[in-house]
Design a protein around this motif. Structure first.
Motif, mmCIF file in Angstrom:
data_model
loop_
_atom_site.group_PDB
_atom_site.id
_atom_site.type_symbol
_atom_site.label_atom_id
_atom_site.label_comp_id
_atom_site.label_asym_id
_atom_site.label_seq_id
_atom_site.Cartn_x
_atom_site.Cartn_y
_atom_site.Cartn_z
ATOM 1 N N MET A 1 0.838 -1.183 0.000
ATOM 2 C CA MET A 1 0.000 0.000 0.000
ATOM 3 C C MET A 1 0.884 1.247 0.000
ATOM 4 S SD MET A 1 -2.825 1.231 2.814
ATOM 5 C CE MET A 1 -3.849 -0.166 2.501
ATOM 6 N N ALA A 2 0.545 2.195 -0.819
ATOM 7 C CA ALA A 2 1.325 3.429 -0.924
ATOM 8 C C ALA A 2 1.142 4.293 0.320
ATOM 9 C CB ALA A 2 0.902 4.207 -2.168
ATOM 10 N N LYS A 3 2.214 4.925 0.731
ATOM 11 C CA LYS A 3 2.164 5.831 1.882
ATOM 12 C C LYS A 3 1.503 7.138 1.481
ATOM 13 C CE LYS A 3 6.021 3.768 4.205
ATOM 14 N NZ LYS A 3 7.216 3.966 4.997
ATOM 15 N N GLY A 4 1.087 7.893 2.480
ATOM 16 C CA GLY A 4 0.527 9.228 2.272
ATOM 17 C C GLY A 4 1.429 10.259 2.914
ATOM 18 N N TYR A 5 1.464 11.431 2.329
ATOM 19 C CA TYR A 5 2.339 12.494 2.828
ATOM 20 C C TYR A 5 1.604 13.817 2.920
ATOM 21 C CZ TYR A 5 6.026 9.184 1.758
ATOM 22 O OH TYR A 5 6.806 8.070 1.714
ATOM 23 N N TRP A 6 1.869 14.538 3.987
ATOM 24 C CA TRP A 6 1.455 15.932 4.078
ATOM 25 C C TRP A 6 2.657 16.761 3.637
ATOM 26 C CZ3 TRP A 6 -1.038 17.187 9.479
ATOM 27 C CH2 TRP A 6 -2.243 16.498 9.625
ATOM 28 N N VAL A 7 2.443 17.668 2.720
ATOM 29 C CA VAL A 7 3.477 18.593 2.281
ATOM 30 C C VAL A 7 2.933 19.996 2.507
ATOM 31 C CG1 VAL A 7 4.922 19.374 0.383
ATOM 32 C CG2 VAL A 7 4.221 16.966 0.507
ATOM 33 N N SER A 8 3.611 20.734 3.349
ATOM 34 C CA SER A 8 3.145 22.076 3.689
ATOM 35 C C SER A 8 4.272 23.070 3.448
ATOM 36 C CB SER A 8 2.712 22.115 5.160
ATOM 37 O OG SER A 8 2.142 23.349 5.484
ATOM 38 N N ALA A 9 4.068 23.956 2.486
ATOM 39 C CA ALA A 9 5.051 24.988 2.159
ATOM 40 C C ALA A 9 4.467 26.342 2.556
ATOM 41 C CB ALA A 9 5.374 24.955 0.674
ATOM 42 N N TYR A 10 5.103 26.965 3.502
ATOM 43 C CA TYR A 10 4.624 28.251 4.009
ATOM 44 C C TYR A 10 5.058 29.366 3.067
ATOM 45 C CZ TYR A 10 3.402 25.968 8.383
ATOM 46 O OH TYR A 10 2.827 25.158 9.325
ATOM 47 N N ARG A 11 4.123 30.226 2.747
ATOM 48 C CA ARG A 11 4.433 31.397 1.918
ATOM 49 C C ARG A 11 4.831 32.567 2.803
ATOM 50 N NH1 ARG A 11 3.175 30.059 -3.070
ATOM 51 N NH2 ARG A 11 1.560 28.521 -3.454
ATOM 52 N N THR A 12 4.041 32.804 3.848
ATOM 53 C CA THR A 12 4.346 33.871 4.812
ATOM 54 C C THR A 12 3.911 33.419 6.201
ATOM 55 O OG1 THR A 12 2.208 34.965 4.467
ATOM 56 C CG2 THR A 12 4.065 35.770 3.162
ATOM 57 N N ILE A 13 4.620 33.900 7.192
ATOM 58 C CA ILE A 13 4.251 33.705 8.588
ATOM 59 C C ILE A 13 3.989 35.096 9.146
ATOM 60 C CG2 ILE A 13 5.006 32.893 10.850
ATOM 61 C CD1 ILE A 13 6.822 30.885 9.304
ATOM 62 N N THR A 14 2.716 35.420 9.356
ATOM 63 C CA THR A 14 2.353 36.758 9.810
ATOM 64 C C THR A 14 2.182 36.855 11.322
ATOM 65 O OG1 THR A 14 0.021 36.258 9.394
ATOM 66 C CG2 THR A 14 1.228 37.396 7.637
ATOM 67 N N ASP A 15 1.976 35.717 11.985
ATOM 68 C CA ASP A 15 1.788 35.725 13.433
ATOM 69 C C ASP A 15 2.515 34.529 14.046
ATOM 70 O OD1 ASP A 15 0.872 35.650 16.083
ATOM 71 O OD2 ASP A 15 -1.063 36.516 15.517
ATOM 72 N N PRO A 16 3.770 34.721 14.445
ATOM 73 C CA PRO A 16 4.550 33.628 15.018
ATOM 74 C C PRO A 16 3.917 33.027 16.281
ATOM 75 C CG PRO A 16 5.983 35.452 14.426
ATOM 76 C CD PRO A 16 4.566 35.945 14.287
ATOM 77 N N GLU A 17 3.171 33.816 17.033
ATOM 78 C CA GLU A 17 2.515 33.288 18.236
ATOM 79 C C GLU A 17 1.424 32.281 17.871
ATOM 80 O OE1 GLU A 17 1.259 36.455 20.808
ATOM 81 O OE2 GLU A 17 3.290 37.283 20.926
ATOM 82 N N LYS A 18 0.664 32.560 16.817
ATOM 83 C CA LYS A 18 -0.351 31.608 16.359
ATOM 84 C C LYS A 18 0.310 30.344 15.833
ATOM 85 C CE LYS A 18 -4.136 34.759 15.371
ATOM 86 N NZ LYS A 18 -5.039 35.300 14.345
ATOM 87 N N LEU A 19 1.432 30.494 15.154
ATOM 88 C CA LEU A 19 2.163 29.323 14.656
ATOM 89 C C LEU A 19 2.666 28.486 15.827
ATOM 90 C CD1 LEU A 19 3.326 27.621 12.383
ATOM 91 C CD2 LEU A 19 5.293 29.185 12.325
#
Length: 97
Positions: A1-19
């Protein structure tokens, strides 16, 4: 069975506290759903239309497991904490067998 991947590329981080709030909730949610972090926020070299910002890669045992993890109540709580703190390109992709 093929694995699944999350790929997340951030464009901007406007609120580091929320991150930071998101990260506290997302890590345990991903692990509880069977996800394994392969890369998170390390060095990035971007080409073509890419942006050299934070990039995250998470592996799951299957594509369906990756989709279910994104829909889980625990991860939805993490997304609520993140709200509009970042702009990112988030994808779930199926790996090769």
């Amino acid at each position: 069975m093929a694995k699944g991947y999350w790929v997340s590329a951030y464009r901007t981080i406007t609120d580091p506290e929320k991150l930071a709030a998101y990260n506290k909730l997302a890590g345990p949610a991903v692990e509880a759903a069977g996800g394994r972090r392969l890369a998170r926020g390390g060095r990035v070299v971007a080409y073509d239309a890419g942006i050299a910002e934070r990039t995250v890669l998470i592996e799951f045992d299957s594509f369906d497991q990756a989709v279910a993890a994104r829909a889980s109540a625990a991860y939805q709580e993490a997304l609520a904490a993140l709200a509009d703190g970042v702009e990112r390109d988030f994808r779930i992709i199926e790996g090769l067998d």
